[in-house]
Write an enzyme that holds these catalytic residues in place. Structure first.
Site, PDB file in Angstrom:
ATOM      1  N   GLU A   1      -8.354  -4.439   1.681  1.00 57.73           N
ATOM      2  CA  GLU A   1      -7.419  -4.193   2.563  1.00 57.73           C
ATOM      3  C   GLU A   1      -6.983  -5.080   3.599  1.00 57.73           C
ATOM      4  O   GLU A   1      -5.717  -4.756   4.762  1.00 57.73           O
ATOM      5  CB  GLU A   1      -8.274  -3.003   3.713  1.00 57.73           C
TER       6      GLU A   1
ATOM      7  N   GLU B   1       2.890   6.545   4.011  1.00 54.70           N
ATOM      8  CA  GLU B   1       2.414   4.806   3.736  1.00 54.70           C
ATOM      9  C   GLU B   1       1.956   5.303   2.392  1.00 54.70           C
ATOM     10  O   GLU B   1       2.342   5.887   2.367  1.00 54.70           O
ATOM     11  CB  GLU B   1       1.050   5.236   4.687  1.00 54.70           C
TER      12      GLU B   1
ATOM     13  N   GLU C   1      -3.899  -7.447   7.598  1.00 52.98           N
ATOM     14  CA  GLU C   1      -4.427  -7.902   8.981  1.00 52.98           C
ATOM     15  C   GLU C   1      -6.205  -8.438   8.882  1.00 52.98           C
ATOM     16  O   GLU C   1      -6.962  -7.918   8.210  1.00 52.98           O
ATOM     17  CB  GLU C   1      -4.435  -5.819   9.167  1.00 52.98           C
TER      18      GLU C   1
END
Ligand SMILES: *[C@@H]1O[C@H](CO)[C@@H](O)[C@H](O)[C@H]1NC(C)=O
Ligand SMILES: *[C@@H]1O[C@H](CO)[C@@H](O)[C@H](O)[C@H]1NC(C)=O
Ligand SMILES: *[C@@H]1O[C@H](CO)[C@@H](O)[C@H](O)[C@H]1NC(C)=O
Ligand SMILES: *[C@@H]1O[C@H](CO)[C@@H](O)[C@H](O)[C@H]1NC(C)=O
Length: 352
Positions: free
Chosen positions: A321, A259, A313
């Protein structure tokens, strides 16, 4: 003459799109959202519209595994942290492989199983104690099923290091170095599987080092113990990991960047967060890892790299985030990092 001209123009037109634009790269396909397209649409889109050739998921969702069948795109599937203690036993690991891998492999290409995510960062003694036993049990279960092309690993945050600047000082946290990391790395060395890390310059920069974190022109950092000069924080973070691995005897084990990323939006005045910075980080990252140059301490080594993340998301807790994605849920790009395929073919006229 005319024929060879035609041929060279034809070859030129065939190779131009690949050499000029499309880099190969991996992405993390996170699904903490309630508005994402179905996995079959995601798989078809990635195959036809991008050069993304590997995808990491945070579970073993059978709909996703099925959707990627026959696409030629590799999957890294993950085991949930909470499942680790139970999977440290051979029969349970064999059952997990039978239920989650065998129905799909090899029609769906699976290159890694990630056993948990950032387990050391949980500080959960039970999870930490069972991590390597579970990795070994899953590895044995794959061998038992005659599968030799799936590598078992586990991604670590950079919190595993107690020192990292300059990179030559990189070392694992005391207490974990010999007890945890030496045996994990011995497993990787024996099984020829990679050590997975999640380096995020986004979490490491200060105002004075923002350009260094973003791969923008900057004075860089000199490591006087090695004589190496660093022009970007990504290389420095990987070399700090490498230094720590070397100190416990395993500098040659492959590293996979499981990641990394940079958010394109955040809360008002959140330092370093902008669309421009996300573009700079991720676009330069893709170019850098595809250059094959490696890092100052690991010249010419390549690192499979998975950008976080495929989608914005909407159920993530904070604004930044929610904005790590390369794509919106409707599949329109938030920005391009050089992985979009040009859908229109290049037509060359007048070759006679
Ligand atoms: C694995 O391969 C061996 C040797 O080819 C064979 O005897 C065995 O039955 C295979 N096992 C499975 C689970 O396919
Ligand atoms: C790592 O594996 C290689 C090849 O199998 C072996 O020669 C080497 O001794 C191993 N390294 C360590 C530190 O065990
Ligand atoms: C490297 O620099 C540090 C200060 O930044 C200094 O304390 C140290 O002695 C230097 N080491 C070498 C090998 O020059
Ligand atoms: C890295 O590749 C370059 C160019 O091919 C070569 O000159 C150099 O010797 C290589 N370095 C190492 C350490 O392999």
């Amino acid at each position: 003459m005319a024929q060879s001209l035609f041929l060279s123009l034809l070859l030129f037109s065939l190779f131009l799109p690949l050499s000029s634009a499309a880099y190969s790269i991996g992405v993390n396909y996170g699904t903490v959202a309630n508005n994402l397209p179905p996995p079959s649409q995601v798989a078809a889109f990635l195959k036809s519209h991008t050069s993304i050739d590997r995808v990491k998921i945070f579970d073993a969702n059978p709909d996703i595994l099925r959707a990627f069948a026959g696409t030629g795109i590799f999957l890294t599937v993950s085991i949930a942290n909470g499942d680790i203690p139970a999977l440290a036993k051979d029969p349970a690991a064999q059952a997990w492989v039978a239920n989650n891998i065998l129905p799909f492999h090899p029609t769906t290409l699976i290159n890694h199983i990630a056993v948990g995510n950032e387990i050391l960062a949980t500080s959960d003694k039970n999870l930490i104690a069972h991590l390597l036993p579970a990795m070994k049990a899953i590895h044995s279960a794959l061998r038992h099923a005659n599968i030799s092309d799936i590598k078992v690993s586990t991604p670590h945050s950079l919190g595993i290091l107690s020192a990292s600047e300059p990179p030559s000082t990189g070392r694992f946290r005391r207490g974990y170095d010999r007890a945890i990391f030496a045996p994990i790395l011995e497993f990787h060395n024996q099984t020829k599987t990679p050590f997975m890390v999640n380096p995020y310059p986004f979490f490491g920069f200060r105002p004075a080092t923002l350009d260094y974190a973003l791969f923008k022109p900057n004075a860089g950092v000199f490591d006087n113990a090695t004589g190496k000069h660093y022009t970007n924080m990504f290389d420095a973070q990987l070399d700090a990991v490498h230094s720590a691995m070397k100190k416990v005897g395993y500098g040659d084990v492959d590293i996979v960047v499981a990641e990394t990323g940079w958010p394109s939006a955040g809360d008002p005045n959140q330092p370093g967060v902008s669309l421009e910075n996300a573009i700079s980080y991720n676009r330069n990252l893709v170019k850098h890892v595809n250059s094959g140059k490696g890092t100052p301490l690991m010249p010419n080594r390549t690192f499979e790299t998975y950008i976080f993340s495929l989608f914005n998301e909407n159920l993530k807790p904070s604004t930044s985030e929610r904005n790590y994605g390369l794509f919106q849920p409707d599949l329109t790009p938030v920005y391009d990092v050089g992985i979009l395929r040009n859908p229109s073919p290049i037509i060359i006229h007048h070759v006679d």
